[in-house]
Scaffold this motif. Structure first.
Motif, PDB file in Angstrom:
ATOM      1  N   GLU A   6       4.202   4.289  -5.665  1.00 11.07           N
ATOM      2  CA  GLU A   6       2.786   4.661  -5.577  1.00 11.07           C
ATOM      3  C   GLU A   6       2.292   4.462  -4.139  1.00 11.07           C
ATOM      4  OE1 GLU A   6       3.812   2.337  -8.181  1.00 11.07           O
ATOM      5  OE2 GLU A   6       4.222   4.152  -9.324  1.00 11.07           O
ATOM      6  N   VAL A   7       2.702   3.342  -3.535  1.00  6.13           N
ATOM      7  CA  VAL A   7       2.262   3.055  -2.172  1.00  6.13           C
ATOM      8  C   VAL A   7       2.877   4.062  -1.193  1.00  6.13           C
ATOM      9  CG1 VAL A   7       2.264   1.297  -0.343  1.00  6.13           C
ATOM     10  CG2 VAL A   7       1.919   0.616  -2.714  1.00  6.13           C
ATOM     11  N   GLU A   8       4.119   4.439  -1.424  1.00  3.69           N
ATOM     12  CA  GLU A   8       4.772   5.421  -0.551  1.00  3.69           C
ATOM     13  C   GLU A   8       4.103   6.793  -0.692  1.00  3.69           C
ATOM     14  OE1 GLU A   8       6.747   5.310   1.903  1.00  3.69           O
ATOM     15  OE2 GLU A   8       7.440   7.385   2.079  1.00  3.69           O
ATOM     16  N   THR A   9       3.684   7.150  -1.895  1.00 11.66           N
ATOM     17  CA  THR A   9       2.973   8.417  -2.104  1.00 11.66           C
ATOM     18  C   THR A   9       1.695   8.437  -1.268  1.00 11.66           C
ATOM     19  OG1 THR A   9       3.842   8.599  -4.352  1.00 11.66           O
ATOM     20  CG2 THR A   9       1.874   9.893  -3.850  1.00 11.66           C
ATOM     21  N   ILE A  10       0.948   7.342  -1.325  1.00 13.85           N
ATOM     22  CA  ILE A  10      -0.298   7.257  -0.550  1.00 13.85           C
ATOM     23  C   ILE A  10       0.010   7.251   0.945  1.00 13.85           C
ATOM     24  CG2 ILE A  10      -2.260   5.752  -0.009  1.00 13.85           C
ATOM     25  CD1 ILE A  10      -2.227   4.907  -2.960  1.00 13.85           C
ATOM     26  N   ARG A  11       1.068   6.537   1.336  1.00 18.83           N
ATOM     27  CA  ARG A  11       1.427   6.494   2.758  1.00 18.83           C
ATOM     28  C   ARG A  11       1.685   7.900   3.295  1.00 18.83           C
ATOM     29  NH1 ARG A  11       5.001   7.391   6.338  1.00 18.83           N
ATOM     30  NH2 ARG A  11       6.446   8.214   4.791  1.00 18.83           N
ATOM     31  N   ARG A  12       2.449   8.679   2.541  1.00 22.57           N
ATOM     32  CA  ARG A  12       2.756  10.039   2.997  1.00 22.57           C
ATOM     33  C   ARG A  12       1.498  10.888   3.107  1.00 22.57           C
ATOM     34  NH1 ARG A  12       8.448  11.598  -0.102  1.00 22.57           N
ATOM     35  NH2 ARG A  12       9.601   9.825   0.759  1.00 22.57           N
ATOM     36  N   GLU A  13       0.629  10.770   2.109  1.00 17.05           N
ATOM     37  CA  GLU A  13      -0.615  11.546   2.141  1.00 17.05           C
ATOM     38  C   GLU A  13      -1.479  11.125   3.328  1.00 17.05           C
ATOM     39  OE1 GLU A  13      -1.230  12.389  -2.645  1.00 17.05           O
ATOM     40  OE2 GLU A  13      -2.154  10.626  -1.746  1.00 17.05           O
ATOM     41  N   LEU A  14      -1.558   9.822   3.537  1.00 15.37           N
ATOM     42  CA  LEU A  14      -2.383   9.298   4.622  1.00 15.37           C
ATOM     43  C   LEU A  14      -1.832   9.741   5.979  1.00 15.37           C
ATOM     44  CD1 LEU A  14      -4.915   7.586   4.806  1.00 15.37           C
ATOM     45  CD2 LEU A  14      -3.480   5.533   4.831  1.00 15.37           C
ATOM     46  N   ALA A  15      -0.510   9.698   6.121  1.00 15.68           N
ATOM     47  CA  ALA A  15       0.121  10.111   7.382  1.00 15.68           C
ATOM     48  C   ALA A  15      -0.226  11.568   7.697  1.00 15.68           C
ATOM     49  CB  ALA A  15       1.633   9.920   7.298  1.00 15.68           C
ATOM     50  N   GLY A  16      -0.408  12.365   6.659  1.00 16.33           N
ATOM     51  CA  GLY A  16      -0.705  13.782   6.850  1.00 16.33           C
ATOM     52  C   GLY A  16      -2.121  14.054   7.334  1.00 16.33           C
ATOM     53  N   VAL A  17      -3.027  13.104   7.171  1.00 19.87           N
ATOM     54  CA  VAL A  17      -4.428  13.388   7.524  1.00 19.87           C
ATOM     55  C   VAL A  17      -5.021  12.465   8.586  1.00 19.87           C
ATOM     56  CG1 VAL A  17      -5.025  14.489   5.326  1.00 19.87           C
ATOM     57  CG2 VAL A  17      -5.270  12.002   5.561  1.00 19.87           C
ATOM     58  N   ILE A  18      -4.453  11.288   8.779  1.00 25.24           N
ATOM     59  CA  ILE A  18      -5.145  10.277   9.587  1.00 25.24           C
ATOM     60  C   ILE A  18      -4.718  10.268  11.060  1.00 25.24           C
ATOM     61  CG2 ILE A  18      -3.598   8.257   9.322  1.00 25.24           C
ATOM     62  CD1 ILE A  18      -6.062   6.602   8.583  1.00 25.24           C
ATOM     63  N   PHE A 102     -14.094   8.135  10.489  1.00 25.25           N
ATOM     64  CA  PHE A 102     -13.359   8.700  11.624  1.00 25.25           C
ATOM     65  C   PHE A 102     -14.171   9.774  12.345  1.00 25.25           C
ATOM     66  CE2 PHE A 102     -10.291   6.640   8.992  1.00 25.25           C
ATOM     67  CZ  PHE A 102      -9.357   6.131   9.877  1.00 25.25           C
ATOM     68  N   ASP A 103     -13.751  10.062  13.591  1.00 28.81           N
ATOM     69  CA  ASP A 103     -14.464  11.034  14.415  1.00 28.81           C
ATOM     70  C   ASP A 103     -14.348  12.455  13.866  1.00 28.81           C
ATOM     71  OD1 ASP A 103     -11.803  11.403  14.981  1.00 28.81           O
ATOM     72  OD2 ASP A 103     -12.007  11.308  17.170  1.00 28.81           O
ATOM     73  N   SER A 104     -13.514  12.649  12.859  1.00 29.74           N
ATOM     74  CA  SER A 104     -13.336  13.968  12.247  1.00 29.74           C
ATOM     75  C   SER A 104     -14.383  14.227  11.168  1.00 29.74           C
ATOM     76  CB  SER A 104     -11.946  14.017  11.607  1.00 29.74           C
ATOM     77  OG  SER A 104     -11.822  12.953  10.664  1.00 29.74           O
ATOM     78  N   GLY A 105     -15.262  13.228  10.917  1.00 28.82           N
ATOM     79  CA  GLY A 105     -16.240  13.392   9.840  1.00 28.82           C
ATOM     80  C   GLY A 105     -15.641  13.043   8.484  1.00 28.82           C
ATOM     81  N   GLU A 106     -14.533  12.323   8.500  1.00 28.51           N
ATOM     82  CA  GLU A 106     -13.895  11.928   7.244  1.00 28.51           C
ATOM     83  C   GLU A 106     -13.899  10.400   7.115  1.00 28.51           C
ATOM     84  OE1 GLU A 106     -10.385  15.142   6.723  1.00 28.51           O
ATOM     85  OE2 GLU A 106     -10.572  14.248   8.707  1.00 28.51           O
ATOM     86  N   GLN A 107     -13.691   9.936   5.888  1.00 27.57           N
ATOM     87  CA  GLN A 107     -13.672   8.490   5.638  1.00 27.57           C
ATOM     88  C   GLN A 107     -12.472   8.077   4.800  1.00 27.57           C
ATOM     89  OE1 GLN A 107     -17.451   7.816   3.639  1.00 27.57           O
ATOM     90  NE2 GLN A 107     -18.455   7.293   5.582  1.00 27.57           N
ATOM     91  N   LEU A 108     -11.997   6.862   5.088  1.00 23.38           N
ATOM     92  CA  LEU A 108     -11.007   6.222   4.232  1.00 23.38           C
ATOM     93  C   LEU A 108     -11.776   5.142   3.475  1.00 23.38           C
ATOM     94  CD1 LEU A 108      -8.024   5.809   3.373  1.00 23.38           C
ATOM     95  CD2 LEU A 108      -7.836   4.137   5.241  1.00 23.38           C
ATOM     96  N   ARG A 109     -11.794   5.253   2.151  1.00 29.52           N
ATOM     97  CA  ARG A 109     -12.540   4.293   1.330  1.00 29.52           C
ATOM     98  C   ARG A 109     -11.577   3.461   0.493  1.00 29.52           C
ATOM     99  NH1 ARG A 109     -17.367   8.308  -0.952  1.00 29.52           N
ATOM    100  NH2 ARG A 109     -18.322   8.735   1.089  1.00 29.52           N
ATOM    101  N   PHE A 110     -11.823   2.160   0.485  1.00 27.24           N
ATOM    102  CA  PHE A 110     -11.005   1.232  -0.280  1.00 27.24           C
ATOM    103  C   PHE A 110     -11.838   0.626  -1.398  1.00 27.24           C
ATOM    104  CE2 PHE A 110      -9.272  -3.253  -0.634  1.00 27.24           C
ATOM    105  CZ  PHE A 110      -8.109  -2.895  -1.317  1.00 27.24           C
TER     106      PHE A 110
END
Ligand SMILES: [Zn+2]
Length: 279
Positions: A6-18, A102-110
């Motif tokens: 599950e963590v690796e799935t999120i890592r890959r997704e995050l790497a693609g956008v952040i 982020f400066d892209s107008g996006e947010q990472l929410r926890f």
């Protein structure tokens, strides 16, 4: 509880956008989530102005490596969820404890209702692989350099049963209750086998099973159980729960031999297994 797939799935997704995006603001609404920092302002100042370079994983930890040597470390605990959204998206839920803009107008929410998860900033580690706070972790379960010979040596000095050892993050990082059961079934080994009792062939089976089960689980985006505690970066469920061989299948037929899957309770934890296939 999210485990390695599950963590690796999120890592890959995050790497693609952040990657390449700069932190404009950080807001902390739940102090317990940033408990390693005495002052939440400390957490925020470690992030603001920093650009995300790449995203790594160690066991169940996500490491967002920033410029200037800082690393944003995230652990989902029991019920933590990360979401990547536009800043204009609906207001964060009551359980959203950290918001990074982020400066892209996006947010990472926890968000983390049970608050066993955490977020912290490690400053100037010697390398992203050596965050001091993660020094206790054993080898990553998907790390190829621990081959079956090395694993055999590691097991030979351990007298504990296999399942708690596989779940011990200091021994091997990334496995929890679901995947240790699935791995042990794939390796045809009982949860209560003494670690130092395994034959060379059994260690080989175990090493192969760890890699195979985790890779398959990552390919299916991890497991989302009935409690729906795991969702990916966009709120989607994983699909590997439909491929579980033993976990959560008490009373159902073993897919290999048709024997009913049994559930054993030890130390307040359930283990699912096939009494006939696992020895
Ligand atoms: Zn069976």
């Amino acid at each position: 509880m999210p485990e390695l797939p599950e963590v690796e799935t999120i890592r890959r997704e995050l790497a693609g956008v952040i990657c390449g995006k700069r932190v404009d603001a950080a807001d902390v609404h739940g102090l317990r989530s940033v408990r390693r920092h005495g002052d939440p302002a400390d957490f925020c100042s470690g992030l603001i102005g920093r650009r995300a370079l790449y995203v790594r994983r160690r066991g169940k930890y996500i490491l967002v490596v920033l410029d200037a040597g800082n690393v944003l470390v995230l652990h989902l605990g029991m019920s933590g969820q990360l979401r990547w959204v536009s800043s204009s998206a609906v207001q964060p839920s009551r359980h959203t404890h950290v918001v990074v803009s982020f400066d892209s107008g996006e947010q990472l929410r926890f968000a983390d209702p049970r608050t066993f998860g955490e977020a912290f900033v490690a400053t100037s580690p010697t390398s992203d692989e050596k965050v001091d706070a993660l020094a206790h972790l054993g080898f990553d379960a998907l790390e190829a350099k621990v081959n079956s010979e090395t694993l055999a040596e590691m097991l030979s000095v351990r007298r504990t049963s296999l399942k708690p050892l596989l779940m011990n993050q200091r021994f091997v990082a990334g496995l929890g209750n679901i995947y240790s059961d699935e791995v042990l079934f794939a390796a045809k080994l009982r949860y209560d086998r003494r670690a130092n009792s395994l034959s060379t062939d059994e260690v080989r089976r175990l090493r192969r099973a760890i890699t195979r089960v985790l890779r398959q689980a990552v390919a299916h985006g991890g497991s989302t159980l009935a409690d729906a505690q795991y969702k990916d970066l966009y709120g989607r469920a994983g699909g590997f729960q439909y491929y579980h061989q033993v976990y959560g299948r008490e009373g159902e037929a073993c897919k290999r031999c048709q024997t009913r899957i049994s559930r054993v309770r030890t130390q307040g934890r359930s283990s699912f297994m096939c009494e006939r296939c696992q020895g």
